[in-house]
Structures are given as C-alpha cells and as structure tokens.
Design a protein around this motif. Sequence first.
Motif, PDB file in Angstrom:
ATOM      1  N   ALA A 152       0.826  -1.226   0.024  1.00  0.00           N
ATOM      2  CA  ALA A 152       0.004  -0.079  -0.102  1.00  0.00           C
ATOM      3  C   ALA A 152       0.956   1.263  -0.061  1.00  0.00           C
ATOM      4  CB  ALA A 152      -1.049  -0.039   1.167  1.00  0.00           C
ATOM      5  N   LEU A 153       0.390   2.250  -0.628  1.00  0.00           N
ATOM      6  CA  LEU A 153       1.232   3.502  -0.992  1.00  0.00           C
ATOM      7  C   LEU A 153       0.553   4.758  -0.176  1.00  0.00           C
ATOM      8  CD1 LEU A 153       2.401   3.395  -4.388  1.00  0.00           C
ATOM      9  CD2 LEU A 153       3.470   2.220  -2.542  1.00  0.00           C
ATOM     10  N   VAL A 154       1.076   5.361   0.363  1.00  0.00           N
ATOM     11  CA  VAL A 154       0.395   6.675   1.069  1.00  0.00           C
ATOM     12  C   VAL A 154       1.525   7.875   0.501  1.00  0.00           C
ATOM     13  CG1 VAL A 154      -0.495   8.033   3.002  1.00  0.00           C
ATOM     14  CG2 VAL A 154      -0.465   5.245   3.067  1.00  0.00           C
ATOM     15  N   PRO A 155       1.433   8.247  -0.356  1.00  0.00           N
ATOM     16  CA  PRO A 155       2.377   9.382  -1.056  1.00  0.00           C
ATOM     17  C   PRO A 155       2.574  10.518  -0.202  1.00  0.00           C
ATOM     18  CG  PRO A 155       1.175   8.427  -2.800  1.00  0.00           C
ATOM     19  CD  PRO A 155       0.454   7.947  -1.607  1.00  0.00           C
ATOM     20  N   ASP A 156       1.224  11.155   0.410  1.00  0.00           N
ATOM     21  CA  ASP A 156       0.979  12.085   1.242  1.00  0.00           C
ATOM     22  C   ASP A 156       0.431  12.022   2.400  1.00  0.00           C
ATOM     23  OD1 ASP A 156       0.811  14.714   2.183  1.00  0.00           O
ATOM     24  OD2 ASP A 156      -0.217  15.865   0.497  1.00  0.00           O
ATOM     25  N   ALA A 157       0.809  11.792   3.460  1.00  0.00           N
ATOM     26  CA  ALA A 157       0.078  11.386   4.671  1.00  0.00           C
ATOM     27  C   ALA A 157      -0.388  12.692   5.404  1.00  0.00           C
ATOM     28  CB  ALA A 157       1.065  10.460   5.498  1.00  0.00           C
ATOM     29  N   GLY A 158      -0.230  13.892   5.071  1.00  0.00           N
ATOM     30  CA  GLY A 158      -0.874  15.173   5.560  1.00  0.00           C
ATOM     31  C   GLY A 158       0.118  15.685   6.277  1.00  0.00           C
ATOM     32  N   PRO A 159      -0.450  16.667   7.254  1.00  0.00           N
ATOM     33  CA  PRO A 159       0.489  17.219   8.281  1.00  0.00           C
ATOM     34  C   PRO A 159       0.782  16.621   9.453  1.00  0.00           C
ATOM     35  CG  PRO A 159      -1.789  17.973   8.606  1.00  0.00           C
ATOM     36  CD  PRO A 159      -1.786  17.028   7.264  1.00  0.00           C
ATOM     37  N   ASP A 160       0.511  15.504   9.683  1.00  0.00           N
ATOM     38  CA  ASP A 160       0.819  14.601  10.926  1.00  0.00           C
ATOM     39  C   ASP A 160       1.051  13.009  10.562  1.00  0.00           C
ATOM     40  OD1 ASP A 160       1.324  13.350  13.319  1.00  0.00           O
ATOM     41  OD2 ASP A 160      -0.688  13.811  14.150  1.00  0.00           O
ATOM     42  N   PRO A 161       2.059  12.725   9.863  1.00  0.00           N
ATOM     43  CA  PRO A 161       2.287  11.408   9.144  1.00  0.00           C
ATOM     44  C   PRO A 161       2.466  10.465  10.411  1.00  0.00           C
ATOM     45  CG  PRO A 161       3.767  12.962   8.271  1.00  0.00           C
ATOM     46  CD  PRO A 161       3.096  13.577   9.320  1.00  0.00           C
ATOM     47  N   ALA A 162       2.920  10.836  11.770  1.00  0.00           N
ATOM     48  CA  ALA A 162       3.089   9.825  12.737  1.00  0.00           C
ATOM     49  C   ALA A 162       1.639   9.408  13.040  1.00  0.00           C
ATOM     50  CB  ALA A 162       3.527  10.387  14.008  1.00  0.00           C
ATOM     51  N   ALA A 163       0.562   9.990  13.016  1.00  0.00           N
ATOM     52  CA  ALA A 163      -0.732   9.558  13.259  1.00  0.00           C
ATOM     53  C   ALA A 163      -1.160   8.564  11.996  1.00  0.00           C
ATOM     54  CB  ALA A 163      -1.886  10.698  13.292  1.00  0.00           C
ATOM     55  N   VAL A 164      -0.823   8.475  10.924  1.00  0.00           N
ATOM     56  CA  VAL A 164      -1.191   7.673   9.968  1.00  0.00           C
ATOM     57  C   VAL A 164      -0.237   6.338   9.716  1.00  0.00           C
ATOM     58  CG1 VAL A 164      -1.067   7.459   7.251  1.00  0.00           C
ATOM     59  CG2 VAL A 164      -1.740   9.488   8.211  1.00  0.00           C
ATOM     60  N   VAL A 165       0.945   6.573  10.546  1.00  0.00           N
ATOM     61  CA  VAL A 165       1.521   5.452  10.927  1.00  0.00           C
ATOM     62  C   VAL A 165       1.126   4.478  11.711  1.00  0.00           C
ATOM     63  CG1 VAL A 165       3.920   4.646  11.493  1.00  0.00           C
ATOM     64  CG2 VAL A 165       4.014   6.573   9.769  1.00  0.00           C
ATOM     65  N   SER A 166       0.773   5.214  13.039  1.00  0.00           N
ATOM     66  CA  SER A 166       0.130   4.415  14.028  1.00  0.00           C
ATOM     67  C   SER A 166      -1.007   3.663  13.557  1.00  0.00           C
ATOM     68  CB  SER A 166      -0.411   5.428  15.079  1.00  0.00           C
ATOM     69  OG  SER A 166       0.804   6.191  15.684  1.00  0.00           O
TER      70      SER A 166
END
Length: 258
Positions: A152-166
């Motif tokens: 899966a690719l998330v090219p732009d995780a927005g202003p808080d990438p750490a929340a997406v990673v969690s």
Amino acid sequence: MTASSVDLSGLERAERVTELRRRLAAMPGGGAPAAARAQVPTGAAPVVSVPADPADPAEPTGPEGPEAGAAPDVVAPGAAVSGVAVPRSVASLLPGGVLQAGRVTAVAGSATLRVGLLAAATASGARCAVVGWPELGVAAVAEQGGRLDCLALVPDAGPDPAAVVSVLLDGLDLVLLGPGVPAVAPSRARVLAGRVRTAGAVLLVGPGWPGAELTLAGRHCRYGGLGTGAGRLASVSTVVRCSGRAAPPRTAEWVAAG
C-alpha cells in the motif's frame, strides 16, 4: 498486480483513519494482527534471497544479478523467529536473519536497499506500506520479485504522518517511511516505538530517527552488464552495513537486479 495508492488529501483525521482501515482490510490476508501473521514456526522462517554464486551459496559475489521479475529463492534459518523476510545477504547481518517484529530500524543511503527490503518482505507474503515516498517506482519492487498486491502506498500522509503510521502499524507487518517523512521529536518517537512493539510490526525509518535500534546503510559499489560505452544494466551490487545496539557492526554485499 498493482500497489494500492491511498489518497488522504482533503480528509480530516477521523476520515483518514476510516479510509486507511478500509484499505487495510481489503489487502490480501487482511484482518489478523500483525504479530500473529509475523510469527514463524521453528525451522520455517522465510528469508528471501537473490540467486548466489554456486561456489558460495551464502553470499553472492559475482556481478550477475537475478532475472528481472523472477520469484526470489526462500531459505529457512532453523530457529524460531518473529519478523519480516529480507534478502539473504542482508539476513546474514541481522539478529535472527530477519527484520525482527516489534523493532524500529533505520535505513540510510541507497534507495535500492529500501526497494529490496520491500520486495523481499512482500514476496514472503508480508503486508507492507510506504508513507511519504511519491517517487517510489513500484516497477522496481516487482522486478526484484515483490508482490504489489501486498503493498500500500500513502504518498502524502498530511500534516501528521506519525498519526497515519500509528494506524498502519495496527494492520500491517511492515511500514516504511520515505524521504518525505521527517524525523519526529524523541518523545513522539518513543510513542511510535511502543506502538511498533504492541503491534508486533516492523517500522523502517530514515537516518537520524530517535531511538532506532538498528541501522542498515547501503552504498552502491558495482554495476553488472555494462561495458565501455555499451551494454545493458543487469545488476547493482550494494554494500550493506548493519550497526546498532542489538548487533555488532557487520558488512555484506548484496546483488540486486538492475
């Protein structure tokens, strides 16, 4: 087979979480916790490798690499290991021969090394995500024998990438942070490291990430198939160095398809 690209632009945080969980459930083998999928029985831990010189099956030394798109070989290190498969030459550097579940590992230098780690992991059936690397060429992952339906690719995780990673860590075996994701503060890094341990997943970060237990650094050293002003790139040799708290510094050469 194609990699799944997740577009989170314009979504609020709650909507991002909902969309990510929907996509994760749709990936092959979706549903089981990462820790359960990563557990490998004794004597059957899969480590994906490139074809080696017959004279030295443990480590490729010649300039020739694997045929593009060919399924990689699988070997078993004979010990109970929970983690994600890596190319065989890289496995010789790592404790247990895999990227161990529940750990944060930094990857520096060659982009070929990151691609090779993704290819080996997905080829073994691990479900992976790449965050913040829109320039990633998924064709290179496929050429190394990787499965794009497990990526899966998330090219732009927005202003808080750490929340997406969690969120991704709760449902995947491996999450790789691309060059577009900057290092976080040590306090935030500790929180993510706790999520990694709880999920039994693997988090690959960039150099300079606080608290990384191991660092894999790659440097190109030789190109196969090229002559003087002629030829076609057939392989790329990369010197990989592993260092960190969990293992003494070690170096090996890995040959990947060009």
